[in-house]
Enzyme design. Structure first.
Site, PDB file in Angstrom:
ATOM      1  N   CYS A 276      14.077  11.168   5.983  1.00  0.00           N
ATOM      2  CA  CYS A 276      13.412  10.520   6.856  1.00  0.00           C
ATOM      3  C   CYS A 276      14.737  10.765   8.544  1.00  0.00           C
ATOM      4  CB  CYS A 276      13.471   8.988   7.487  1.00  0.00           C
ATOM      5  SG  CYS A 276      14.781   7.902   6.733  1.00  0.00           S
TER       6      CYS A 276
ATOM      7  N   LYS B 101       1.449  -1.161  -0.186  1.00  0.00           N
ATOM      8  CA  LYS B 101       0.323   0.204   0.300  1.00  0.00           C
ATOM      9  C   LYS B 101       0.756   1.407   0.179  1.00  0.00           C
ATOM     10  CE  LYS B 101      -1.575   2.946   2.684  1.00  0.00           C
ATOM     11  NZ  LYS B 101      -1.790   4.099   2.248  1.00  0.00           N
TER      12      LYS B 101
ATOM     13  N   GLU C  62       9.812  16.212  15.861  1.00  0.00           N
ATOM     14  CA  GLU C  62      10.566  15.718  14.049  1.00  0.00           C
ATOM     15  C   GLU C  62       9.506  16.686  12.629  1.00  0.00           C
ATOM     16  OE1 GLU C  62       9.087  12.078  11.528  1.00  0.00           O
ATOM     17  OE2 GLU C  62      10.660  11.660  10.564  1.00  0.00           O
TER      18      GLU C  62
ATOM     19  N   SER D 269       5.551   7.024   9.712  1.00  0.00           N
ATOM     20  CA  SER D 269       5.324   7.912  11.176  1.00  0.00           C
ATOM     21  C   SER D 269       6.106   7.032  12.395  1.00  0.00           C
ATOM     22  CB  SER D 269       4.232   9.166  10.980  1.00  0.00           C
ATOM     23  OG  SER D 269       3.382   8.613  11.880  1.00  0.00           O
ATOM     24  N   THR D 270       6.715   7.245  13.468  1.00  0.00           N
ATOM     25  CA  THR D 270       6.660   6.966  14.399  1.00  0.00           C
ATOM     26  C   THR D 270       4.571   6.201  14.980  1.00  0.00           C
ATOM     27  OG1 THR D 270       8.947   7.619  15.344  1.00  0.00           O
ATOM     28  CG2 THR D 270       6.890   6.453  17.191  1.00  0.00           C
ATOM     29  N   ARG D 271       3.934   7.203  15.482  1.00  0.00           N
ATOM     30  CA  ARG D 271       2.400   7.322  15.961  1.00  0.00           C
ATOM     31  C   ARG D 271       1.431   6.245  14.730  1.00  0.00           C
ATOM     32  NH1 ARG D 271      -1.623  12.472  15.698  1.00  0.00           N
ATOM     33  NH2 ARG D 271      -3.346  10.760  15.260  1.00  0.00           N
ATOM     34  N   THR D 272       2.087   6.138  13.277  1.00  0.00           N
ATOM     35  CA  THR D 272       1.554   5.629  12.782  1.00  0.00           C
ATOM     36  C   THR D 272       2.170   3.310  13.006  1.00  0.00           C
ATOM     37  OG1 THR D 272       0.907   6.835  11.142  1.00  0.00           O
ATOM     38  CG2 THR D 272       0.490   4.836  10.329  1.00  0.00           C
ATOM     39  N   GLY D 273       3.721   2.989  12.611  1.00  0.00           N
ATOM     40  CA  GLY D 273       3.775   2.982  13.548  1.00  0.00           C
ATOM     41  C   GLY D 273       3.254   1.697  14.750  1.00  0.00           C
TER      42      GLY D 273
ATOM     43  N   GLU E 106      10.686   1.399  10.297  1.00  0.00           N
ATOM     44  CA  GLU E 106      11.525   2.367   9.850  1.00  0.00           C
ATOM     45  C   GLU E 106      10.324   3.730  10.050  1.00  0.00           C
ATOM     46  OE1 GLU E 106      14.397   1.767   8.819  1.00  0.00           O
ATOM     47  OE2 GLU E 106      14.001  -0.194   8.824  1.00  0.00           O
TER      48      GLU E 106
HETATM   49  P1  NAD Z   1       2.373   8.522   7.529  1.00  0.00           P
HETATM   50  O1  NAD Z   1       2.982   7.267   9.054  1.00  0.00           O
HETATM   51  O2  NAD Z   1       1.831   9.773   7.793  1.00  0.00           O
HETATM   52  O3  NAD Z   1       1.746   7.626   6.330  1.00  0.00           O
HETATM   53  C1  NAD Z   1       2.590   6.040   6.502  1.00  0.00           C
HETATM   54  C2  NAD Z   1       1.537   5.057   5.717  1.00  0.00           C
HETATM   55  O4  NAD Z   1       0.944   5.004   6.263  1.00  0.00           O
HETATM   56  C3  NAD Z   1       0.845   6.061   4.651  1.00  0.00           C
HETATM   57  O5  NAD Z   1       1.266   5.113   3.509  1.00  0.00           O
HETATM   58  C4  NAD Z   1      -0.057   5.373   4.658  1.00  0.00           C
HETATM   59  O6  NAD Z   1      -1.381   5.633   4.127  1.00  0.00           O
HETATM   60  C5  NAD Z   1       0.305   4.235   5.664  1.00  0.00           C
HETATM   61  N1  NAD Z   1      -1.278   4.571   6.413  1.00  0.00           N
HETATM   62  C6  NAD Z   1      -1.537   5.716   7.529  1.00  0.00           C
HETATM   63  N2  NAD Z   1      -2.303   5.260   8.729  1.00  0.00           N
HETATM   64  C7  NAD Z   1      -2.643   3.936   9.370  1.00  0.00           C
HETATM   65  C8  NAD Z   1      -2.329   2.917   9.151  1.00  0.00           C
HETATM   66  N3  NAD Z   1      -3.825   3.613  10.418  1.00  0.00           N
HETATM   67  N4  NAD Z   1      -2.727   2.026   9.210  1.00  0.00           N
HETATM   68  C9  NAD Z   1      -1.884   1.631   8.348  1.00  0.00           C
HETATM   69  N5  NAD Z   1      -1.323   2.157   8.222  1.00  0.00           N
HETATM   70  C10 NAD Z   1      -1.668   3.554   7.143  1.00  0.00           C
HETATM   71  O7  NAD Z   1       3.957   8.972   7.148  1.00  0.00           O
HETATM   72  P2  NAD Z   1       4.363   9.498   6.074  1.00  0.00           P
HETATM   73  O8  NAD Z   1       4.059  11.109   6.127  1.00  0.00           O
HETATM   74  O9  NAD Z   1       3.930   8.996   4.939  1.00  0.00           O
HETATM   75  O10 NAD Z   1       5.442   9.948   5.694  1.00  0.00           O
HETATM   76  C11 NAD Z   1       6.834  10.454   7.112  1.00  0.00           C
HETATM   77  C12 NAD Z   1       7.218   9.784   7.706  1.00  0.00           C
HETATM   78  O11 NAD Z   1       8.339   8.402   7.728  1.00  0.00           O
HETATM   79  C13 NAD Z   1       8.395  10.758   8.536  1.00  0.00           C
HETATM   80  O12 NAD Z   1       7.936  10.020  10.716  1.00  0.00           O
HETATM   81  C14 NAD Z   1       9.447  10.067   8.580  1.00  0.00           C
HETATM   82  O13 NAD Z   1      10.570  10.259   9.514  1.00  0.00           O
HETATM   83  C15 NAD Z   1       9.443   8.821   8.157  1.00  0.00           C
HETATM   84  N6  NAD Z   1      10.118   7.620   7.102  1.00  0.00           N
HETATM   85  C16 NAD Z   1      11.022   7.043   7.624  1.00  0.00           C
HETATM   86  C17 NAD Z   1      12.036   6.442   7.338  1.00  0.00           C
HETATM   87  C18 NAD Z   1      12.732   5.436   8.089  1.00  0.00           C
HETATM   88  O14 NAD Z   1      13.413   4.794   6.575  1.00  0.00           O
HETATM   89  N7  NAD Z   1      13.131   5.353   8.909  1.00  0.00           N
HETATM   90  C19 NAD Z   1      11.810   6.983   5.963  1.00  0.00           C
HETATM   91  C20 NAD Z   1      10.791   7.266   5.361  1.00  0.00           C
HETATM   92  C21 NAD Z   1       9.824   7.658   6.149  1.00  0.00           C
END
Ligand code: NAD
Length: 492
Positions: free
Chosen positions: A294, A183, A393, A237-241, A259
């Site tokens: 990131c 996705k 962040e 993001s950490t929150r979604t993770g 990640e």
């Molecule tokens: P995000 O967490 O908002 O979204 C990431 C993905 O998760 C998207 O595809 C989104 O649709 C999906 N998502 C959102 N809510 C969800 C849920 N409840 N269940 C399942 N999937 C869900 O992040 P973003 O704004 O797309 O990316 C920016 C973030 O990503 C920053 O915090 C950045 O640091 C991080 N990032 C980390 C790395 C790394 O290697 N550590 C690399 C790139 C980006």
């Protein structure tokens, strides 16, 4: 490569299921070009039923002899062919990537696309190098640890480097013999569709790499919950993770690779050989992709004696960047992904000022004729190390600067209570560098540089709430396999 006309790009719309584009839905999402905020396509929104269909299709492809019985070296050959096709279609992929994301066309063509092909080849090379181990059992037994794929892996990717981030997930998963349902971010959905279609053209069986488009709370959650998804790998993001980890715990106690976010420091000691050159590295580490990286080096921690000179040079480097649309080949400062994200950056900067922070460069969004959201590269001296701008962040081109008078103070400032993704250390003193790499809690430490090289053998991943597990390296390949233990009694 010259720039291109954004209105004349053929877009692979829809989902990719069973090797073909699927372009139908009950609900549609408007997709905007970050460069000028124009709606350029409509995204068919996936739902739980479509996720179910895509996962069942991937599971059938995984179980089919065409994939499961394939010798690892033959799997490697298919992946190499796939990488060749990525290079063949480099211009088309680069244009699609630039159109829909924040990646300027010049960077997409020079870096994102060759890098994607390179990562696929790196993991192809690992296909037939890992089978498992033999244990040192008693001689009347044979103990085997056999590495097997999981089955269907659910992959969820962010918007900041749509192809590269997706490829970090897909390439090791396929090389290890799994199938993947991806996705992508709903903000950058289309370039990975072309990647998936190229996989099929290369001979990878249809269904081994499916793409379902849609929003996180709908498609992403359905993917994590699905009983046939054996593992979830996520970047975002950490929150979604954390939310994903919880869903995976409740629905099948599935393993996860995460990640996540970061707030990475760049430490500059007074002994650096060429402070002006170091200032250039520091500026690029936060302004690249407008800070939407990131591992962006968002906290400069610099020897007090160098602070004034470094901040002047960094401000000069920021002033030399050219904001513009991603399809202009001369752009060096791309847009922010969306209006809400740009507003969030602005609010964080305003709050920093209200808390006593001093703006040394930038500090506001840039007005531009294209209507996209652009933010000036910003340098802020916070009043206090606990200020929000130092702790949170930003995910934009915002660098804080803090001075230090001793090595101990530098290491103290470098620590972060939540994140531990990466850090940069600039010093000529080997002992200092060695001490720094022991003191700093981060998954990656760069010494006298900032940013990854093309040595994909080096894994990447965060400490603390920056992540679990690794992308890249042998570790990413191994993270897509599980070990089966076999103990065989031998006849005397
Ligand atoms: P995000 O967490 O908002 O979204 C990431 C993905 O998760 C998207 O595809 C989104 O649709 C999906 N998502 C959102 N809510 C969800 C849920 N409840 N269940 C399942 N999937 C869900 O992040 P973003 O704004 O797309 O990316 C920016 C973030 O990503 C920053 O915090 C950045 O640091 C991080 N990032 C980390 C790395 C790394 O290697 N550590 C690399 C790139 C980006």
């Amino acid at each position: 490569m010259p720039g291109f006309d954004p209105d004349r790009i053929e877009i692979p719309l829809g989902h990719v299921i069973g090797g073909a584009l699927r372009h139908a839905a009950q609900e549609w999402l408007d997709v905007r070009r970050p460069s000028d905020a124009q709606i350029y396509a409509r995204l068919p929104e996936g739902d739980a039923a479509l996720v179910d269909e895509a996962v069942a299709n991937s599971n059938a492809a995984f179980r089919s002899p065409g994939w499961r019985r394939l010798a690892p070296r033959d799997r490697a050959a298919l992946m190499r062919r796939w990488a060749d096709l990525v290079e063949r279609d480099a211009e088309r992929l680069a244009r699609l990537e630039a159109l829909g994301s924040t990646r300027p066309i010049r960077d997409a063509l020079a870096w994102d696309i060759p890098y994607t092909a390179d990562v696929i080849r790196f993991f192809a090379e690992l296909c037939d190098k890992h089978g498992g181990e033999i244990g040192a059992t008693a001689p009347d037994h044979l103990g085997l640890m056999i590495a097997e794929p999981y089955g269907v892996i659910g992959a969820i990717a962010p918007w900041n480097f749509p192809l590269v981030m997706a490829c970090w997930k897909i390439a090791p998963a396929l090389a290890a013999g799994n199938a993947v349902v991806l996705k992508p971010s709903e903000m950058t959905p289309f370039s990975v569709n072309l990647l998936a279609l190229l996989a099929v053209e290369a001979g990878i069986p249809p269904g081994i790499f499916n793409v379902v488009q849609g929003r996180g709370p709908v498609v992403g959650e359905a993917l994590c919950r699905h009983p046939l998804v054996a593992k979830v790998t996520f970047t975002g993001s950490t929150r979604t993770g954390a939310a994903i980890m919880e869903i995976c715990a409740r629905h099948g106690t599935k393993p996860v690779t995460l990640e996540l976010g970061g707030k990475s420091p760049q430490l500059v000691f007074e002994d650096v050989t060429d402070p002006d050159r170091t200032a250039g590295i520091v500026a690029r580490a936060i302004a690249g992709n407008a800070g939407q990286v990131c591992v962006a080096g968002s906290r400069l921690i610099v020897a007090e004696s160098l602070k004034a000179r470094m901040t002047v040079k960094i401000a000069e480097a920021f002033a030399g960047l050219k904001p513009g649309v991603t399809w202009d080949a001369t752009t060096t400062l791309p847009p922010i992904i969306s209006e809400p994200q740009c507003a969030r950056i602005g609010a964080l900067v305003e709050r920093a000022v209200a808390e006593g922070g001093k703006i040394l460069a930038g500090g506001a969004r840039l007005r531009n004729p294209q209507h996209g959201a652009y933010f000036a590269p910003t340098l802020i001296e916070p009043a206090d190390p606990m200020a929000g701008i130092v702790q949170e962040e930003v995910f934009g081109p915002v660098l804080t600067v803090q001075g230090f008078r001793s090595d101990d103070e530098a290491f103290e400032l470098a620590g972060h209570p939540v994140y531990g993704l990466a850090a940069g250390v600039h010093t000529r003193d080997l002992n200092r560098a060695m001490r720094a790499l022991r003191e700093i809690r981060a998954g990656t430490i760069w010494i006298n540089r900032y940013g990854r090289s093309n040595d994909h053998i080096l894994p990447t991943g965060g400490f603390g709430q920056s992540g679990i597990g690794k992308d890249l390296g042998r570790q990413a390949f191994e993270g897509n396999q599980r070990l089966k233990t076999v103990l065989m009694a031998l006849e005397a």
